[in-house]
Write an enzyme that holds these catalytic residues in place. Sequence first.
Site, short mmCIF file in Angstrom:
data_model
loop_
_atom_site.label_atom_id
_atom_site.label_comp_id
_atom_site.label_asym_id
_atom_site.label_seq_id
_atom_site.Cartn_x
_atom_site.Cartn_y
_atom_site.Cartn_z
N TYR A 99 43.54 35.00 53.40
CA TYR A 99 42.59 35.01 52.28
C TYR A 99 43.14 34.17 51.12
O TYR A 99 42.45 33.29 50.59
CB TYR A 99 42.36 36.46 51.84
CG TYR A 99 41.43 36.63 50.66
CD1 TYR A 99 40.05 36.68 50.85
CD2 TYR A 99 41.92 36.77 49.36
CE1 TYR A 99 39.20 36.85 49.77
CE2 TYR A 99 41.07 36.95 48.29
CZ TYR A 99 39.71 36.98 48.49
OH TYR A 99 38.86 37.15 47.42
N SER B 18 40.11 32.62 43.61
CA SER B 18 40.66 33.95 43.35
C SER B 18 42.05 33.80 42.73
O SER B 18 42.72 32.78 42.94
CB SER B 18 40.79 34.71 44.67
OG SER B 18 41.67 35.82 44.54
#
Length: 263
Positions: A160, A147
């Site tokens: 995350y 990401s």
Amino acid sequence: MRIIDSFRLDGRVAVVTGAGKGIGEGIAVGLAEAGADLALVARTRADLERVAETIRAGGRRAIAVPCDLADVAAIPATVRQIVDAYGRIDILVNCAGIQRRMTVLEATVEGWEQVINTNLRSVYFMTQAAGKVMVEQRRGKIISIASMTAYRGFHMISPYGISKAGIANFTRYLAVEWAPYNIQANAIAPGWIRTPMTAQMGEDRIRWVCEHVPQGQFGSPRDVAGLAVFLASPAADYITGQTIPVDGGFLAGNPWPTTSSQP
Ligand code: NAD
């Protein structure tokens, strides 16, 4: 081989985790369109069966293999089930992932472990289990979904972002350790993509994204699938250890507000 033929995946067996919806579904269908047979892994059988039906309708084989990847003990049996069905694994796409919002000050060990175990520990041990098959074959492609949060700080998603940075670095280690076995490992760093994960975003944040992404909009799972097919193909045989953004230009820079009167 003609260069255009080196983008095909005919006869290859691909495993996609998180294939029940969103980016994983898009990648699984894309790999099948390029010729691969699929093993679809996620928690919900009904989602996997729906994606498998789409793939079979397109003429490729697909099996649904439900598994909770946060349970690391379940991973070896899942890989065995896939090898029993197909006899080999050529491509592994690690896409399953979750996002939980918590500030650093409020984070709990439980919340941290939920995110890290689902997004990073599962990727490590799924790659280990499928990698053992690829090492035997002396051929394989590992593609993990990281990401843009691996590179930039955001509010309330530190575990995350840490899990995604871990994926980017794990990819470098894989490239070095497994190059002698003719296994290439790469990662994809999506920006904002329209999926169930981003569906709950509020209007104000959607507007912020569209103003800060140079291309002015969210991407689609198909945008990510294009790079995944390329990285899975022989056309990418000399590319390994890289994390490549698919982000409409967000990591490159941010445009001025459209309301700015400055040149
Ligand atoms: P999604 O929530 O739409 O789909 C996630 C998939 O992962 C589902 O099929 C779900 O069943 C599966 N999954 C989740 N936990 C699992 C577990 N414990 N065991 C097995 N399967 C599990 O999410 P998405 O937006 O498609 O995201 C897919 C991946 O892409 C994730 O790793 C996410 O972090 C990453 N990503 C998404 C975006 C985005 O904007 N959507 C951006 C960057 C990275």
